[in-house]
Design an enzyme around this catalytic site. Structure first.
Site, PDB file in Angstrom:
ATOM      1  N   LYS A  91       1.053  -0.648  -0.332  1.00 18.22           N
ATOM      2  CA  LYS A  91       0.052  -0.248   0.351  1.00 18.22           C
ATOM      3  C   LYS A  91       1.133   1.007   0.410  1.00 18.22           C
ATOM      4  O   LYS A  91       0.773   2.114  -0.864  1.00 18.22           O
ATOM      5  CB  LYS A  91      -0.697  -0.395   1.429  1.00 18.22           C
ATOM      6  CG  LYS A  91      -2.093   0.925   1.226  1.00 18.22           C
ATOM      7  CD  LYS A  91      -3.124   1.074   2.587  1.00 18.22           C
ATOM      8  CE  LYS A  91      -1.759   1.662   3.098  1.00 18.22           C
ATOM      9  NZ  LYS A  91      -3.066   1.577   4.887  1.00 18.22           N
TER      10      LYS A  91
ATOM     11  N   ASP B  52      -6.724   0.666   0.927  1.00 17.21           N
ATOM     12  CA  ASP B  52      -6.682   0.894   2.123  1.00 17.21           C
ATOM     13  C   ASP B  52      -8.289   0.778   2.193  1.00 17.21           C
ATOM     14  O   ASP B  52      -8.861   0.415   2.249  1.00 17.21           O
ATOM     15  CB  ASP B  52      -6.523   2.511   3.015  1.00 17.21           C
ATOM     16  CG  ASP B  52      -7.397   3.685   2.416  1.00 17.21           C
ATOM     17  OD1 ASP B  52      -8.355   3.443   1.284  1.00 17.21           O
ATOM     18  OD2 ASP B  52      -7.606   4.702   2.865  1.00 17.21           O
TER      19      ASP B  52
END
Length: 215
Positions: A120, A138
């Site tokens: 991420k 996320d």
């Protein structure tokens, strides 16, 4: 959800925010990298408050290493998990100095090899600092993708792959920011603001929240 709906969703999100970007404050790829590392399980507001103290003192790998672990902790102690984050940042700075000439690498594998940097974080840096069409999934994006039907999936990686496959090319670079901001401010985890959502008629969420007092 079909391709026509997806395109319409991104067209509307683009219309209200033509040039979206992160709410993290940064001036260089390195500052962004550190801010994203700090943002895990923390708010952007809290991270910005800490980096406003840190970056005027140390905003390069060399300067943070000179600050030292304890010095770094003193600047970020208001952020959750600051002990482990500080340790990771020090190790990351050492690797950047030793292997990358003090610069943030543009290769995914090199980014993910840095302590405290996962897929991420690497996606955020590649997208926001270097302009690549990556999508960092996320909790906000995972929720929006599943709730709306844009790209449902059981894991963040599955959602990422579907978003990259289903998002029209012209929207891919900005999709990350549009979706995270939509999830943060409109398609919230608790009581989403469906009644004022710009994509409410395109969204496939069945339990849309009515306006206060409606019904």
């Amino acid at each position: 959800m079909n391709a026509t709906k997806r395109r319409a969703i991104f067209e509307r999100l683009r219309e209200i925010d033509p040039n979206p970007t992160t709410e993290l404050e940064y001036a260089t790829p390195f500052e962004l990298l550190i801010a994203v590392i700090l943002s895990a399980q923390a708010t952007d507001v809290g991270v910005n408050r800490a980096t406003r103290r840190l970056y005027p003192v140390a905003n390069t790998p060399e300067a943070i290493l000179e600050l030292g672990l304890d010095g770094l902790k003193s600047h970020i102690r208001t952020i959750g998990l600051f002990n482990s984050k500080a340790a990771n940042i020090i190790k990351t700075c050492e690797i950047l100095q030793r292997e990358h000439g003090g610069e943030v690498p543009r290769a995914r594998a090199a980014l993910e090899a840095l302590p405290g940097v996962g897929r991420k974080t690497a996606n955020v840096v590649l997208n926001t600092a270097f302009g690549e069409a990556t999508i960092a999934v996320d909790t906000h994006i995972f929720r929006v993708a599943n709730r709306t039907g844009i790209a449902p999936g059981k894991t963040p990686l599955e959602v990422e792959h579907k978003l990259l496959r289903f998002t029209p090319p012209e929207f891919r670079r900005d999709a990350h920011h549009w979706l995270i901001l939509h999830g943060r401010y409109t398609c919230r985890a608790r009581r989403p603001l469906c009644h004022q959502c710009v994509i409410h008629d395109l969204c496939e969420y069945r339990d849309k929240t009515p306006a206060a007092g409606a019904g």
